[in-house]
Design an enzyme around this catalytic site. Structure first.
Site, PDB file in Angstrom:
ATOM      1  N   ASP A 141      57.602  50.608  29.508  1.00 46.35           N
ATOM      2  CA  ASP A 141      56.881  51.185  30.661  1.00 46.35           C
ATOM      3  C   ASP A 141      56.227  50.036  31.417  1.00 46.35           C
ATOM      4  O   ASP A 141      56.064  48.937  30.875  1.00 46.35           O
ATOM      5  CB  ASP A 141      55.806  52.183  30.201  1.00 46.35           C
ATOM      6  CG  ASP A 141      55.048  52.806  31.376  1.00 46.35           C
ATOM      7  OD1 ASP A 141      55.701  53.175  32.382  1.00 46.35           O
ATOM      8  OD2 ASP A 141      53.813  52.912  31.311  1.00 46.35           O
ATOM      9  N   SER A 142      55.849  50.322  32.668  1.00 50.06           N
ATOM     10  CA  SER A 142      55.125  49.313  33.445  1.00 50.06           C
ATOM     11  C   SER A 142      53.798  48.951  32.778  1.00 50.06           C
ATOM     12  O   SER A 142      53.286  47.862  32.979  1.00 50.06           O
ATOM     13  CB  SER A 142      54.856  49.847  34.855  1.00 50.06           C
ATOM     14  OG  SER A 142      54.063  51.013  34.761  1.00 50.06           O
ATOM     15  N   TYR A 144      53.892  49.807  39.041  1.00 50.99           N
ATOM     16  CA  TYR A 144      55.192  49.702  39.702  1.00 50.99           C
ATOM     17  C   TYR A 144      55.295  50.679  40.890  1.00 50.99           C
ATOM     18  O   TYR A 144      56.130  50.488  41.770  1.00 50.99           O
ATOM     19  CB  TYR A 144      56.319  50.055  38.722  1.00 50.99           C
ATOM     20  CG  TYR A 144      56.745  48.958  37.766  1.00 50.99           C
ATOM     21  CD1 TYR A 144      55.990  47.802  37.566  1.00 50.99           C
ATOM     22  CD2 TYR A 144      57.930  49.092  37.045  1.00 50.99           C
ATOM     23  CE1 TYR A 144      56.409  46.822  36.673  1.00 50.99           C
ATOM     24  CE2 TYR A 144      58.354  48.115  36.160  1.00 50.99           C
ATOM     25  CZ  TYR A 144      57.591  46.986  35.976  1.00 50.99           C
ATOM     26  OH  TYR A 144      58.016  46.012  35.088  1.00 50.99           O
ATOM     27  N   GLY A 145      54.479  51.741  40.842  1.00 49.39           N
ATOM     28  CA  GLY A 145      54.609  52.826  41.829  1.00 49.39           C
ATOM     29  C   GLY A 145      54.689  52.375  43.280  1.00 49.39           C
ATOM     30  O   GLY A 145      55.529  52.865  44.037  1.00 49.39           O
ATOM     31  N   CYS A 175      59.205  55.501  31.770  1.00 48.24           N
ATOM     32  CA  CYS A 175      58.529  55.291  33.046  1.00 48.24           C
ATOM     33  C   CYS A 175      59.376  55.967  34.116  1.00 48.24           C
ATOM     34  O   CYS A 175      60.569  55.660  34.256  1.00 48.24           O
ATOM     35  CB  CYS A 175      58.431  53.788  33.323  1.00 48.24           C
ATOM     36  SG  CYS A 175      57.777  53.369  34.958  1.00 48.24           S
ATOM     37  N   ASN A 176      58.770  56.895  34.828  1.00 38.66           N
ATOM     38  CA  ASN A 176      59.515  57.619  35.869  1.00 38.66           C
ATOM     39  C   ASN A 176      59.909  56.704  37.014  1.00 38.66           C
ATOM     40  O   ASN A 176      61.001  56.821  37.562  1.00 38.66           O
ATOM     41  CB  ASN A 176      58.670  58.769  36.403  1.00 38.66           C
ATOM     42  CG  ASN A 176      58.555  59.895  35.407  1.00 38.66           C
ATOM     43  OD1 ASN A 176      59.352  60.815  35.406  1.00 38.66           O
ATOM     44  ND2 ASN A 176      57.566  59.815  34.517  1.00 38.66           N
ATOM     45  N   THR A 177      59.009  55.797  37.366  1.00 34.95           N
ATOM     46  CA  THR A 177      59.277  54.927  38.513  1.00 34.95           C
ATOM     47  C   THR A 177      60.474  54.028  38.218  1.00 34.95           C
ATOM     48  O   THR A 177      61.366  53.871  39.052  1.00 34.95           O
ATOM     49  CB  THR A 177      58.019  54.088  38.823  1.00 34.95           C
ATOM     50  OG1 THR A 177      56.889  54.968  38.856  1.00 34.95           O
ATOM     51  CG2 THR A 177      58.151  53.390  40.152  1.00 34.95           C
ATOM     52  N   GLU A 222      44.894  53.179  34.060  1.00 36.23           N
ATOM     53  CA  GLU A 222      44.989  51.826  33.472  1.00 36.23           C
ATOM     54  C   GLU A 222      43.609  51.164  33.384  1.00 36.23           C
ATOM     55  O   GLU A 222      43.324  50.423  32.447  1.00 36.23           O
ATOM     56  CB  GLU A 222      45.937  50.935  34.289  1.00 36.23           C
ATOM     57  CG  GLU A 222      47.413  51.250  34.122  1.00 36.23           C
ATOM     58  CD  GLU A 222      48.080  50.524  32.938  1.00 36.23           C
ATOM     59  OE1 GLU A 222      47.711  49.376  32.650  1.00 36.23           O
ATOM     60  OE2 GLU A 222      48.973  51.129  32.310  1.00 36.23           O
ATOM     61  N   CYS A 257      54.823  61.374  35.598  1.00 35.20           N
ATOM     62  CA  CYS A 257      54.445  59.974  35.407  1.00 35.20           C
ATOM     63  C   CYS A 257      53.865  59.901  34.011  1.00 35.20           C
ATOM     64  O   CYS A 257      53.033  60.747  33.632  1.00 35.20           O
ATOM     65  CB  CYS A 257      53.414  59.528  36.432  1.00 35.20           C
ATOM     66  SG  CYS A 257      52.708  57.899  36.079  1.00 35.20           S
ATOM     67  N   THR A 258      54.292  58.926  33.245  1.00 33.66           N
ATOM     68  CA  THR A 258      53.912  58.906  31.831  1.00 33.66           C
ATOM     69  C   THR A 258      52.440  58.516  31.613  1.00 33.66           C
ATOM     70  O   THR A 258      51.947  58.596  30.496  1.00 33.66           O
ATOM     71  CB  THR A 258      54.840  57.966  31.041  1.00 33.66           C
ATOM     72  OG1 THR A 258      54.813  56.659  31.625  1.00 33.66           O
ATOM     73  CG2 THR A 258      56.263  58.490  31.053  1.00 33.66           C
ATOM     74  N   HIS A 259      51.765  58.117  32.681  1.00 28.71           N
ATOM     75  CA  HIS A 259      50.319  57.868  32.577  1.00 28.71           C
ATOM     76  C   HIS A 259      49.501  59.165  32.690  1.00 28.71           C
ATOM     77  O   HIS A 259      48.359  59.225  32.243  1.00 28.71           O
ATOM     78  CB  HIS A 259      49.847  56.941  33.700  1.00 28.71           C
ATOM     79  CG  HIS A 259      50.169  55.499  33.486  1.00 28.71           C
ATOM     80  ND1 HIS A 259      51.435  54.996  33.549  1.00 28.71           N
ATOM     81  CD2 HIS A 259      49.357  54.444  33.217  1.00 28.71           C
ATOM     82  CE1 HIS A 259      51.407  53.692  33.340  1.00 28.71           C
ATOM     83  NE2 HIS A 259      50.154  53.330  33.127  1.00 28.71           N
TER      84      HIS A 259
HETATM   85  N1  DGL Z   1      54.174  55.362  33.839  1.00 26.92           N
HETATM   86  C1  DGL Z   1      54.840  55.028  35.072  1.00 26.92           C
HETATM   87  C2  DGL Z   1      55.644  56.241  35.542  1.00 26.92           C
HETATM   88  O1  DGL Z   1      55.948  57.106  34.726  1.00 26.92           O
HETATM   89  C3  DGL Z   1      53.827  54.486  36.020  1.00 26.92           C
HETATM   90  C4  DGL Z   1      54.423  53.672  37.088  1.00 26.92           C
HETATM   91  C5  DGL Z   1      53.497  52.663  37.731  1.00 26.92           C
HETATM   92  O2  DGL Z   1      53.309  51.612  37.148  1.00 26.92           O
HETATM   93  O3  DGL Z   1      53.028  52.933  38.838  1.00 26.92           O
HETATM   94  O4  DGL Z   1      56.008  56.354  36.689  1.00 26.92           O
END
Ligand code: DGL
Length: 275
Positions: free
Chosen positions: A9-10, A41-42, A72-74, A157, A192-194
């Site tokens: 993940d990011s 990363y978004g 990570c979805n992004t 974060e 989003c996994t966050h």
């Molecule tokens: N956990 C990432 C996701 O699922 C976050 C991406 C990011 O870093 O913005 O999209």
């Protein structure tokens, strides 16, 4: 030689997915890699997310992982297809990279009765249109309403999400914008996994008849099914039950923050360089 499953993940969000996978499959070895130094990363463009994700995948491959999950979805939205189709055949055609969007869109239509779902994600995930496209393929009768939440990953974060006076207005603003798009939304996906860390506040703010869905369990179920369908991959996975946590950022910061995502303390975190 048998090797660990790589999870990327990011930042820390992928730990919410790894937690569910590990609960189902504690027997495997896992290496988690968070690119915390370059998160979020978004807001980044396609090319940058692709490059960063490819570097992370290469690193996990170099560590021996035969299977890497982009938790990570992004990264799944902006890099997965290119890596699978363009890069993988040249790197190692029998290694595999899986994402989180396809497993989610394959089942999300089953949660809705009104056939209107809301997607909450990063700017990058929303702009990619991946959920609209993939839900459209799996459930053509389901309407997808998307809302980008650009401040949510930094909120999580940084740990500021624990201060409700800071977090609640930021969360509420996006939920209002999503629900303004349709009165018929009965299912909201945290894409989003966050975002599972914001679940208690999101749940409290949304009407009780709206179902709020996190991805961790969905992705874990999908991985179990994948490994049953692909014994040739399953037999390449080592079963030592070990966990390794790696970050491109500050290991101490990762260690302190990781517990909230992982559910328990993380003792050892390695600093790694991707370039
Ligand atoms: N956990 C990432 C996701 O699922 C976050 C991406 C990011 O870093 O913005 O999209």
């Amino acid at each position: 030689m048998k090797q660990a499953i790589g999870i990327f993940d990011s930042g820390l969000g992928g730990l919410t997915v790894m937690k569910e996978i590990h609960q189902r499959h504690p027997e495997y070895d896992y290496i988690y890699l968070g690119d915390n130094a370059r998160a979020p990363y978004g807001p980044r463009d396609f090319e940058t997310v692709y490059q960063y994700t490819l570097e992370a995948v290469q690193w996990l491959f170099n560590r021996g992982c035969p299977l890497v999950i982009l938790a990570c979805n992004t990264a799944s939205a902006k890099a997965l297809r290119t890596i699978q189709q363009k890069d993988l055949p040249g790197i190692d055609p029998i290694k595999r990279v899986l994402g989180v969007i396809r497993p989610t869109t394959e089942v999300i239509g089953d949660y809705t009765e009104t056939k209107h779902i809301g997607i909450l994600g990063t700017q990058g995930t929303v702009d990619s249109g991946s959920y609209v496209i993939e839900v459209g393929k799996a459930f053509p009768d389901v309407h997808v309403h998307q809302q980008a939440c650009p401040d949510w990953v930094p909120l999580v974060e940084s740990g500021d999400y624990l201060d409700f006076t800071v977090a609640d207005p930021i969360i509420r603003d996006c939920l209002i914008k999503l629900l303004d798009q349709s009165d018929d939304i009965d299912t909201v996906l945290l894409a989003c996994t966050h975002y599972p860390l914001l679940y208690p506040r999101i749940r409290a703010m949304l009407p009780p008849d709206i179902t709020v869905v996190s991805q961790g369990e969905i992705v874990a179920d999908s991985l179990s099914a994948y490994l049953l369908r692909h014994p040739e991959m399953e037999t390449r996975l080592s079963k030592g039950g070990s966990l390794e946590f790696c970050t491109t950022g500050d290991p101490e910061t990762f260690k302190h923050a990781a517990g909230a995502f992982w559910g328990e303390g993380v003792d050892v975190v390695q600093k790694v360089e991707l370039l």
